[in-house]
Design a protein around this motif. Structure first.
Motif, PDB file in Angstrom:
ATOM      1  N   UNK A 389      38.349 138.110  57.321  1.00  5.15           N
ATOM      2  CA  UNK A 389      38.450 136.668  57.087  1.00  5.15           C
ATOM      3  C   UNK A 389      39.813 136.144  57.519  1.00  5.15           C
ATOM      4  N   UNK A 390      40.860 136.863  57.139  1.00  9.40           N
ATOM      5  CA  UNK A 390      42.220 136.437  57.462  1.00  9.40           C
ATOM      6  C   UNK A 390      42.488 136.510  58.960  1.00  9.40           C
ATOM      7  N   UNK A 391      41.918 137.507  59.618  1.00 13.27           N
ATOM      8  CA  UNK A 391      42.135 137.653  61.057  1.00 13.27           C
ATOM      9  C   UNK A 391      41.397 136.587  61.852  1.00 13.27           C
ATOM     10  N   UNK A 392      40.242 136.156  61.369  1.00 14.44           N
ATOM     11  CA  UNK A 392      39.449 135.154  62.089  1.00 14.44           C
ATOM     12  C   UNK A 392      39.935 133.734  61.841  1.00 14.44           C
ATOM     13  N   UNK A 393      40.554 133.486  60.694  1.00 18.90           N
ATOM     14  CA  UNK A 393      40.941 132.125  60.315  1.00 18.90           C
ATOM     15  C   UNK A 393      41.869 131.447  61.335  1.00 18.90           C
ATOM     16  N   UNK A 394      42.947 132.091  61.805  1.00 20.58           N
ATOM     17  CA  UNK A 394      43.816 131.399  62.761  1.00 20.58           C
ATOM     18  C   UNK A 394      43.085 130.949  64.018  1.00 20.58           C
ATOM     19  N   UNK A 395      42.121 131.737  64.474  1.00 22.04           N
ATOM     20  CA  UNK A 395      41.397 131.372  65.679  1.00 22.04           C
ATOM     21  C   UNK A 395      40.631 130.070  65.528  1.00 22.04           C
ATOM     22  N   UNK A 396      40.072 129.830  64.343  1.00 18.37           N
ATOM     23  CA  UNK A 396      39.328 128.591  64.089  1.00 18.37           C
ATOM     24  C   UNK A 396      40.255 127.388  64.173  1.00 18.37           C
ATOM     25  N   UNK A 397      41.429 127.516  63.556  1.00 16.55           N
ATOM     26  CA  UNK A 397      42.366 126.389  63.490  1.00 16.55           C
ATOM     27  C   UNK A 397      43.089 126.182  64.815  1.00 16.55           C
ATOM     28  N   UNK A 398      43.576 127.257  65.414  1.00 20.95           N
ATOM     29  CA  UNK A 398      44.396 127.124  66.615  1.00 20.95           C
ATOM     30  C   UNK A 398      43.574 126.745  67.841  1.00 20.95           C
ATOM     31  N   UNK A 399      42.258 126.907  67.776  1.00 27.64           N
ATOM     32  CA  UNK A 399      41.411 126.503  68.901  1.00 27.64           C
ATOM     33  C   UNK A 399      41.485 125.007  69.161  1.00 27.64           C
ATOM     34  N   UNK A 400      41.847 124.227  68.144  1.00 25.08           N
ATOM     35  CA  UNK A 400      41.922 122.766  68.295  1.00 25.08           C
ATOM     36  C   UNK A 400      43.328 122.262  67.991  1.00 25.08           C
ATOM     37  N   UNK A 401      44.317 123.153  68.052  1.00 26.44           N
ATOM     38  CA  UNK A 401      45.698 122.792  67.708  1.00 26.44           C
ATOM     39  C   UNK A 401      46.609 122.991  68.912  1.00 26.44           C
ATOM     40  N   UNK A 402      47.447 121.990  69.258  1.00 23.34           N
ATOM     41  CA  UNK A 402      48.417 122.180  70.342  1.00 23.34           C
ATOM     42  C   UNK A 402      49.370 123.327  70.016  1.00 23.34           C
ATOM     43  N   UNK A 403      49.847 123.998  71.049  1.00 23.90           N
ATOM     44  CA  UNK A 403      50.724 125.150  70.849  1.00 23.90           C
ATOM     45  C   UNK A 403      51.974 124.778  70.056  1.00 23.90           C
ATOM     46  N   UNK A 404      52.509 123.592  70.309  1.00 23.77           N
ATOM     47  CA  UNK A 404      53.740 123.176  69.631  1.00 23.77           C
ATOM     48  C   UNK A 404      53.541 122.959  68.143  1.00 23.77           C
ATOM     49  N   UNK A 405      52.268 122.789  67.707  1.00 19.14           N
ATOM     50  CA  UNK A 405      51.981 122.530  66.296  1.00 19.14           C
ATOM     51  C   UNK A 405      51.440 123.761  65.572  1.00 19.14           C
ATOM     52  N   UNK A 406      51.575 124.940  66.184  1.00 19.51           N
ATOM     53  CA  UNK A 406      51.037 126.163  65.586  1.00 19.51           C
ATOM     54  C   UNK A 406      51.587 126.397  64.178  1.00 19.51           C
ATOM     55  N   UNK A 407      52.915 126.362  64.042  1.00 21.83           N
ATOM     56  CA  UNK A 407      53.539 126.652  62.744  1.00 21.83           C
ATOM     57  C   UNK A 407      53.122 125.631  61.704  1.00 21.83           C
ATOM     58  N   UNK A 408      53.097 124.346  62.090  1.00 19.44           N
ATOM     59  CA  UNK A 408      52.749 123.296  61.133  1.00 19.44           C
ATOM     60  C   UNK A 408      51.303 123.411  60.687  1.00 19.44           C
ATOM     61  N   UNK A 409      50.387 123.643  61.636  1.00 17.52           N
ATOM     62  CA  UNK A 409      48.965 123.728  61.293  1.00 17.52           C
ATOM     63  C   UNK A 409      48.687 124.918  60.393  1.00 17.52           C
ATOM     64  N   UNK A 410      49.252 126.068  60.726  1.00 20.71           N
ATOM     65  CA  UNK A 410      48.997 127.258  59.925  1.00 20.71           C
ATOM     66  C   UNK A 410      49.709 127.196  58.582  1.00 20.71           C
ATOM     67  N   UNK A 411      50.832 126.486  58.522  1.00 18.63           N
ATOM     68  CA  UNK A 411      51.534 126.382  57.243  1.00 18.63           C
ATOM     69  C   UNK A 411      50.683 125.638  56.223  1.00 18.63           C
TER      70      UNK A 411
END
Length: 479
Positions: A389-411
């Motif tokens: 679950x933890x390994x798949x979660x970032x892929x769901x979010x980052x698929x629609x997130x700009x690279x520059x916003x990675x830290x903010x989105x995952x935080x």
């Protein structure tokens, strides 16, 4: 060319060379593991702290709660700072705070209990670094490599508790609470040195400003949420007061959302969070987090219940911590397997499948827990499900997130996870308290079954939410 300072001048950041990537990846993993393990040190030491400082168990519980609170508040703040040009400095400064906090926890008595709480709060700040480690991986590693590393960072941030728990418990038994917290000082100092030698600068052209008003309101709301999650007696003895505080917390969260929407430099991009994929992923993380931590709490508490209660195994804190080994090992295995499976199965479906696995852990615990091996099996199933679950979660979010916003989105996702975990622990405590008869020290065995059924319901909701995400992605890719 890397982004580390050369002669005191930061140079432009590019993906690091292969030799440097080999050093960067272990560093990212090590730092994520350390901050997670150190923040979880409070769990096995609550009784020892209460005895050493002559405080109640409820007060000692705050050595865990205050770390979760500071981590929940620091995570979006650090996520925003990490999206800017000073990410390396932010990482180093945060780890310096964690090291200072670790030093406070090992200062000898008779320093007051408040010093220990201050140290634990400083240690909890390190939880905000997990999202920054993901941002570094996404910026400085090739795309395919970064996806696998980000997945493992997410897993490591969870299984860190399984690593720190038995070690802290063993040290507490051998040398007391100060020896256990001394472990935190050693590993956090090592993490700071590792970051100093390996962390590159952020790419050029970025800027970040912290929304102070949003941070203050969010801190107040999370303080109430975690306080309500930790003070179980308040719900059973003063229900009206607890309900009133819950309403205040909800209002504060709504106010925070309005502030973020109106801010030109929001702490969290709420508009991006409202994207169906991100919102669905956060909902799945919230409900799934409740269930995952609920089962973790149930198994560890059941293992330590003395035989006189009519069930349980009467394990010491250290031996009970060993029950977490299958959780950590199989969680890591799932984390390593997930990036390979993602080439064939979409991330939302992996979330759904992992939620089903965790639900299977609940079912196993509900049906069979008379033998210690069965607890190990249930914990292993839980670890495998949580790891996937933890390994798949970032892929769901980052698929629609700009690279520059990675830290903010995952935080933001990690704030949701922290709240879900806290509520999972609280719900487990409330169910077991309700199942404890008058004059009894321990709940009836049936209370554990009831809690397990609640957990199965939580994972069913998580599964349905994840399947809805999968259907939406399928409709978008195949209109």
């Amino acid at each position: 060319m890397t982004g580390r300072p050369v002669g005191g001048v930061a140079v432009k950041a590019f993906p690091v060379a292969r030799s440097e990537a080999r050093l960067l990846v272990p560093a990212l993993m090590f730092i994520a593991l350390v901050v997670a393990a150190v923040a979880s040190l409070g769990t096995p030491l609550i009784t020892s702290v209460a005895t050493s400082f002559h405080v109640s168990l409820g007060s000692a519980q705050w050595t865990l709660t205050v770390a979760l609170l500071s981590g929940a508040v620091a995570t979006p703040v650090l996520g925003r700072l990490g999206a800017g040009p000073h990410r390396r400095a932010t990482i180093l400064a945060t780890l310096a705070v964690v090291v200072a906090g670790s030093a406070l926890t090992v200062l000898p008595l008779p320093l007051p209990f408040a010093w220990l709480l201050a140290g634990r709060a400083a240690q909890g700040v390190g939880l905000g670094l997990t999202a920054l480690m993901m941002g570094v991986a996404r910026d400085h590693l090739p795309e395919e490599r970064s996806a696998a590393v980000i997945a493992l960072i997410s897993v490591v941030s969870i299984i860190g508790a399984g690593v720190g728990y038995p070690l802290a418990a063993l040290l507490a038994e051998l040398g007391g609470v100060r020896a256990a917290y001394g472990l935190g000082l050693v590993v956090t100092a090592a993490a700071l040195l590792t970051a100093w030698r390996s962390m590159p600068e952020a790419p050029e052209g970025r800027s970040a400003h912290v929304d102070v008003a949003g941070a203050v309101v969010l801190a107040a709301a999370l303080l109430l949420v975690l306080f309500l999650a930790g003070e179980r007696n308040l719900w059973s003895r003063h229900l009206a007061v607890a309900a009133g505080l819950a309403v205040v917390a909800v209002v504060l969260l709504c106010v925070w959302a309005v502030i973020e929407l109106r801010s030109t430099t929001p702490l969290v991009d709420v508009r991006a969070v409202r994207h169906p994929a991100v919102a669905g992923a956060n909902l799945a993380m919230f409900v799934g987090g409740i269930g995952m931590y609920l089962l973790l709490t149930l198994i560890t508490r059941y293992a330590q219940t003395p035989h006189g209660a009519g069930y349980g195994f009467g394990l010491t804190t250290f031996v009970a911590g060993l029950v977490l080994i299958p959780f950590s090992v199989l969680g890591f295995v799932a984390g390593k397997l997930t990036p390979r499976v993602r080439t064939r199965i979409a991330d939302p479906l992996l979330l759904a499948g992992s939620a089903v696995v965790v639900g299977g852990g609940f079912a196993l615990f509900a049906a069979a827990r008379s033998d210690l091996a069965e607890l190990f099996a249930a914990m292993g199933v839980l670890g495998f499900g949580v790891g996937g679950f933890s390994a798949a979660m970032p892929g769901v979010i980052l698929a629609v997130t700009p690279k520059s916003e990675t830290s903010s989105a995952m935080s933001f996702n990690y704030v949701v996870r922290s709240v879900g975990y806290s509520l999972g622990s609280a719900i487990g405590g409330l169910i077991l308290a309700a199942g404890t008869g008058p004059g009894h020290l321990f709940p009836d065995d049936s209370a554990y079954t009831t809690a397990a059924l609640v957990g199965i319901g939580a994972m069913a909701i998580t599964t349905l939410t994840s399947l809805a995400l999968a259907r939406r992605r399928s409709s978008e890719t195949n209109p």
